[in-house]
Design a protein around this motif. Structure first.
Motif, PDB file in Angstrom:
ATOM      1  N   ASN A 231       0.682  13.816  12.703  1.00 19.90           N
ATOM      2  CA  ASN A 231       1.509  12.775  12.073  1.00 19.90           C
ATOM      3  C   ASN A 231       0.696  11.760  11.281  1.00 19.90           C
ATOM      4  O   ASN A 231       1.264  10.923  10.568  1.00 19.90           O
ATOM      5  N   VAL A 232      -0.640  11.780  11.388  1.00 20.61           N
ATOM      6  CA  VAL A 232      -1.466  10.784  10.695  1.00 20.61           C
ATOM      7  C   VAL A 232      -1.485  11.098   9.198  1.00 20.61           C
ATOM      8  O   VAL A 232      -1.727  12.231   8.775  1.00 20.61           O
ATOM      9  N   MET A 233      -1.238  10.083   8.395  1.00 19.50           N
ATOM     10  CA  MET A 233      -1.057  10.184   6.941  1.00 19.50           C
ATOM     11  C   MET A 233      -2.181  10.939   6.229  1.00 19.50           C
ATOM     12  O   MET A 233      -3.297  11.088   6.738  1.00 19.50           O
TER      13      MET A 233
ATOM     14  N   LYS B 216       0.863  -1.190   0.000  1.00 18.66           N
ATOM     15  CA  LYS B 216       0.000   0.000   0.000  1.00 18.66           C
ATOM     16  C   LYS B 216       0.892   1.230   0.000  1.00 18.66           C
ATOM     17  O   LYS B 216       1.894   1.286   0.722  1.00 18.66           O
ATOM     18  N   GLY B 217       0.512   2.233  -0.798  1.00 16.36           N
ATOM     19  CA  GLY B 217       1.293   3.476  -0.858  1.00 16.36           C
ATOM     20  C   GLY B 217       0.794   4.470   0.167  1.00 16.36           C
ATOM     21  O   GLY B 217      -0.287   5.056   0.010  1.00 16.36           O
ATOM     22  N   VAL B 218       1.569   4.678   1.225  1.00 12.39           N
ATOM     23  CA  VAL B 218       1.177   5.607   2.288  1.00 12.39           C
ATOM     24  C   VAL B 218       1.650   7.010   1.921  1.00 12.39           C
ATOM     25  O   VAL B 218       2.848   7.248   1.747  1.00 12.39           O
ATOM     26  N   MET B 219       0.706   7.936   1.796  1.00 12.00           N
ATOM     27  CA  MET B 219       1.034   9.316   1.444  1.00 12.00           C
ATOM     28  C   MET B 219       1.320  10.126   2.706  1.00 12.00           C
ATOM     29  O   MET B 219       0.450  10.251   3.573  1.00 12.00           O
ATOM     30  N   LEU B 220       2.535  10.649   2.792  1.00 10.45           N
ATOM     31  CA  LEU B 220       2.923  11.473   3.937  1.00 10.45           C
ATOM     32  C   LEU B 220       3.293  12.866   3.453  1.00 10.45           C
ATOM     33  O   LEU B 220       4.048  13.028   2.489  1.00 10.45           O
ATOM     34  N   SER B 221       2.768  13.861   4.147  1.00 11.19           N
ATOM     35  CA  SER B 221       3.061  15.255   3.798  1.00 11.19           C
ATOM     36  C   SER B 221       4.337  15.712   4.496  1.00 11.19           C
ATOM     37  O   SER B 221       4.851  15.048   5.391  1.00 11.19           O
TER      38      SER B 221
ATOM     39  N   THR C  73       3.964   3.208   9.652  1.00 12.83           N
ATOM     40  CA  THR C  73       4.227   4.078   8.500  1.00 12.83           C
ATOM     41  C   THR C  73       3.136   5.139   8.408  1.00 12.83           C
ATOM     42  O   THR C  73       3.408   6.312   8.147  1.00 12.83           O
ATOM     43  N   GLU C  74       1.898   4.740   8.656  1.00 12.43           N
ATOM     44  CA  GLU C  74       0.753   5.659   8.531  1.00 12.43           C
ATOM     45  C   GLU C  74       0.767   6.772   9.572  1.00 12.43           C
ATOM     46  O   GLU C  74       0.013   7.746   9.434  1.00 12.43           O
ATOM     47  N   THR C  75       1.624   6.653  10.607  1.00 13.64           N
ATOM     48  CA  THR C  75       1.700   7.704  11.629  1.00 13.64           C
ATOM     49  C   THR C  75       3.070   8.392  11.626  1.00 13.64           C
ATOM     50  O   THR C  75       3.446   9.024  12.603  1.00 13.64           O
TER      51      THR C  75
END
Length: 591
Positions: free
Chosen positions: A412-414, A188-193, A368-370
């Motif tokens: 921090n949540v994606m 899964k591609g986790v998008m992080l800003s 990763t999502e956080t």
């Protein structure tokens, strides 16, 4: 002073506050090569100017795949990010088909690789992707070298355009897509800003024991493509620490002796292996030396923080440190005072023993999502409690759902899963992210993780079993390398075990046993099975009767990433392992 709101602000902040002669250090041809903060940024800006000439637009995707952490990765990272493009890090150890999936799913148009092995996998699938070009960090015949970007970007007349692009990058813009290794299905591609990761690094920075009046040396070896190490790299830059990149996981001991690190991040599997090697050396001792060695280990296993065991214990610990534990520290350079552990649960025994030996293990928790840190321990201010993952960091809120699941809310949540709004919606309730982990918060605010929701199962008798708790306990046995507890819907829990072949071979020789020493012979030896049963019986006593492992089978294989047993972050692929050893599973339950 630069305000840090985007990832590329970290090195600029470091330049203003510390201006290090050695910001990033990588070993080439047997020699450590230092890159100053200024050179780091000069090269990153040259990369940005070159990427402009190559036509890189905002939100374009550039993949970076490196077998080891190295200076070039960080230069590319900043060079990409300050144009408003995204860095797509990819695990080097996954198969070529997964490379193809991630390169296509992420819409990557350029790819930077570290070495010939990675290049070979990219070349295998390149024709099926939209890649315009591949560059390498090592000099490889037939592949463009990444230094060509410095030549392409040496004309500084376009720097104002780079500055304009930087100004156009906002904190909540997408910075990176990290593909989780996943134990099932496609990544899964986790998008992080930028804000996800910068806020996480800054909010977690208060938990690390940096001393601002001295040089802090870091040894970095966990994959930088994983968000755990990556956020620490930004944090180290913020703290003005010098980062040394290890040559490889097999060279950690050698590199540690050379650079004498003060701090490094680890995963439980590494500490287990280090501890096993230490114990194996202790087994080789004789007489008084051996007795002293194991007296110190037993003492370490009783350790509690903040002198809680009393003055007599602390006196004995000083003796153990002088006679035994100082040699452990010397093996890792002699100046290592803190290890940050993440990715999986750590045996409390290892927390105690290494902390007793003067190398405190601070356990953290995140996904990763956080971005990833949710909580982490800190020895100061009584923020440390053995068996927990510390207290949530600043600005991050944790609550426990009615079913025991850990929910997380914070900056921090994606942003979500790339191209998958349905999957994103399925893990969010309002602003709270569903971690999939079970946990509890004690009366003092310490978070304790008890297992994965998906990994919990019921036996046919309706009793719940939490495999990670059993597995962690059983892995204290020096004879067990990996263990997977099974038994969903069956009458009892059981286990499939990969023996610790290296240790068992030494044990066979030490005991002068008349049995074979190949992996297959070990896995089928009744003597070995009986010895492992002895440890299983011992550790079973810590669990209720319904939880105890009643039967087990040994595998003749070493569980590995390449073999498909483990994810790139060394987590077990439970369904895959069960499938590989279906015959052993059937032998346990159907024979």
């Amino acid at each position: 002073m630069t305000e840090i709101t985007r990832l590329f602000d970290f090195p600029y902040y470091q330049l203003e506050k510390y201006n290090l002669d050695a910001a990033l250090v990588t070993k080439y041809d047997g020699k450590w090569l230092k890159t100053s903060t200024k050179e780091y940024l000069d090269k990153a800006n040259a990369v940005s100017r070159a990427l402009l000439k190559l036509g890189i637009q905002k939100n374009d995707k550039i993949a970076v795949i490196s077998t080891t952490n190295r200076t070039e990765w960080n230069i590319m990272d900043i060079g990409i990010l300050q144009l408003g493009a995204q860095n797509i890090p990819i695990y080097p150890t996954i198969c070529a088909e997964d490379y193809e999936y991630i390169l296509n799913h992420s819409d990557s148009i350029y790819c930077f690789v570290s070495d010939a092995d990675v290049l070979a996998k990219v070349r295998k699938v390149q024709a099926n992707t939209n890649l315009k070009e591949v560059y390498s960090f090592n000099h490889i015949e037939g592949c463009k070298h990444y230094s060509e970007l410095f030549e392409l970007g040496k004309d500084e007349s376009t720097q104002p355009e780079v500055e304009a692009r930087k100004d156009d990058v906002k904190p909540h813009d997408l910075a990176t897509i990290i593909y989780t290794s996943g134990t099932t299905g496609k990544p899964k591609g986790v998008m992080l800003s930028h804000n996800n990761i910068t806020s996480n690094a800054l909010d977690a920075s208060h938990r690390l024991p940096f001393m601002n009046d001295v040089e802090n040396r870091i040894l970095s070896f966990l994959p930088i493509c994983h968000v755990f190490e990556r956020v620490l790299i930004y944090l180290y830059q913020y703290a003005g620490a010098t980062i040394y990149f290890a040559e490889g996981i097999d060279k950690i001991g050698d590199n540690a002796k050379e650079i004498k690190p003060n701090l490094m991040s680890v995963v439980p599997r590494l500490l287990e292996k280090v501890f096993d090697k230490i114990i194996a050396k202790g087994e080789d001792l004789t007489g008084v030396k051996k007795a002293l060695f194991f007296w110190a280990v037993r003492l370490g296993e009783e350790w509690e923080p903040y002198g809680a065991k009393g003055a007599w214990y602390e006196f004995k610990l000083k003796i153990a440190n002088k006679l035994i534990f100082n040699k452990w520290r010397d093996a890792l350079g002699g100046e290592l005072h803190t290890m940050v552990s993440g990715s999986a649960a750590l045996q409390t025994r290892l927390t105690r023993v290494f902390s007793a030996a003067g190398m405190q293990v601070m356990q953290g928790y995140g996904l990763t999502e956080t971005s990833p840190v949710v909580s982490v321990e800190m020895y100061a201010n009584h923020h440390f409690r053995v068996g927990t993952v510390g207290k949530p960091i600043k600005n991050v809120e944790v609550k426990i759902a009615e079913d025991g699941e850990v929910l997380v809310k914070g900056p921090n949540v994606m942003l979500g899963y790339f191209k998958d709004p349905e999957k994103t919606a399925s893990v969010m309730t309002g602003d709270y992210f569903h971690t999939g982990d079970k946990g509890m918060i004690d009366e003092d605010g310490f978070l304790r993780i008890t297992g994965r929701k998906k990994e919990m199962f019921k036996t046919s008798g309706g009793k719940y079993v939490i495999p990670p708790l059993l597995e962690n306990e059983m892995k204290q046995s020096l004879f067990i390398e990996q263990i997977m507890v099974v038994g969903e819907g069956e009458k009892m829990p059981a286990a499939i075990i990969q023996p610790n072949f290296d240790y068992i071979r030494d044990w066979i020789n030490y005991k002068k046993l008349d049995i074979g020493t190949s992996d297959s012979e070990i896995a089928n030896s009744q003597i070995v099975i009986d010895r492992i049963q002895k440890d299983i019986t011992k550790y079973n006593q810590n669990f209720g009767k319904w939880e105890q492992i009643k039967r087990f089978e040994l595998t003749p294989d070493i569980w590995s990433i390449d073999g498909g047993h483990l994810t790139p972050t060394m987590k077990m692929k439970r369904d895959v392992i069960k499938g590989i050893y279906q015959d052993l599973y059937d032998k346990i339950y159907r024979a």
